[in-house]
Design an enzyme around this catalytic site. Sequence first.
Site: not given
Ligand code: ISL
Length: 522
Positions: A96, A205, A266, A327-328
Amino acid sequence: MQWWQEAVVYQIYVRSFADGDGDGVGDLGGIRSRLGYLELLGVDTLWLTPFYTSPMADHGYDVADPRGVDPVFGDLDAFDALVEAAHEHTLRITVDLVPNHTSSEHEWFRAALDSAPGSPERARYHFKPGRGATGDDPPNNWQSVFGGSAWTRVADPDGGQGEWYLHLFSPDQPDLNWSNPEVWADLEKTMRFWLDRGVDGFRLDVAHGMSKPEGLPNALYPPSKLLADAGGDRADPRFNHAGVHEIHRKIRSVLDAYPGRMTVGELRVADDNRFAEYLRDDELHLGVDVRLAKAPFDAAAVREAIERTLAAVATTSTVPTWTLANHDMSRPASRYGGGAAGGARARAMALVLLALPGTVYVYTGDELGLPDVDLPDEALQDPVWERSGHKERGRDANRVPIPWDGGQPGYGFTTGVPWLPMPPEYGALTAAAQLEDTASTLSLYRRAIELRRNHPGFKGGSELEWFGAPDGCLAFRRAGSTLVCALNTSKASVPLPPGEVLLSSGPLVNGMLPPDTAAWLA
Ligand code: ISL
């Protein structure tokens, strides 16, 4: 064909995969000790979530030093050893990168707080005076994705109430100012640092973030709508700003000097045309697409998600990507209804996933059919829980550590106390138990991945042909291939399409495809 255009990528949530040193948190050494398992599973590429130096306000997505390993995860030697061992197991490693923001503990942000408004130190972030006579109102109405205003006010070095800074995520994750050339120079350094250490690619990310519109204008959306996941809507100025594409071209120019390495972004971009813009030949190699993961367990919705994903890349020279979770997101076994039906549906969707052309992402633990875990309030750690005023429980439920073998509390994940409690129902779901059971979800994944790699039926092109199917069902094959995937999301058993059954996600009954089941036929 490049390797990333037909990879099966396994997403490792580093905190939760395997703990090598007994502190209850997964680490790089732990991953190295489990490479044999990943080889058995048959995946060919790993994606590691951030393991960089971090105060862990967002479990590593708040990076304090992007070129250092956090001691909780190991050190640079452990990383080098992992890359070397993974490559010996013919596994590629992607990692990442978090270019949209840093941790508030990053030396740049600390320096910014110690410096005056208007200083070069503050110019690496988005610092602005507040609105109103005394500056008590935030500079604009933007909301944080994790809840609340996207702005936090700081004390000036002289102690008085000062400027506000922008954070689209938690206040511990200040957004970088991408119009400052130092920001790009630093990302380039970080990319070369890890490329030179042998990584095979990057997951970027929030790849639709970074660039912000000049002057940071108010959003025309009401705050409640801005809280909902940013879908790249033109009316939402926080994400998907046109300036982001120049950043992706710069990133690509670095990658082009490292043949065989890739970037996947992403991309939370709902509009298909705007999604495709990121995949032009001089931008990202791949975009993560969550359309399939967001579809309910319903054949029409699944088909629509698949067709939209194909359409989104049709005008590009890249391939589609597919995943059921990350993981989200809630885990498939729970999202599709939980219990036995949810589990059966998740298995059926695994066969749909692994039949699709392009690159597939499997989120760690989904190959074990793990459900979300109902955690007690006091165990919750995701910043979403606090930021939402305890209205949203956040993402811990789908980040509980992997059960390897044995019993509570650690199930072979750790010899200590796992960072999130692992429930009693994990006993039947350990990797060890499932490896021995030919009817397990793990055995299904292993067989499916093996067929995907070796069966001639998967060598077909990237277009899909759809067959007529009963209500609530779908059947497709790749153009030019003989392998058919059939899915039944209806309440009744249906006849199977003609052909020899290669694999089914559950037992077939009298040659019929039961509800909540998928099959591959040749
Ligand atoms: O999981 C979400 C909200 O609770 C999504 O909106 C997510 O935050 C968004 O897709 C961005 O995600 C990525 O960046 C975030 C991190 O918390 C996530 O784990 C990551 O996948 C901030 O760096």
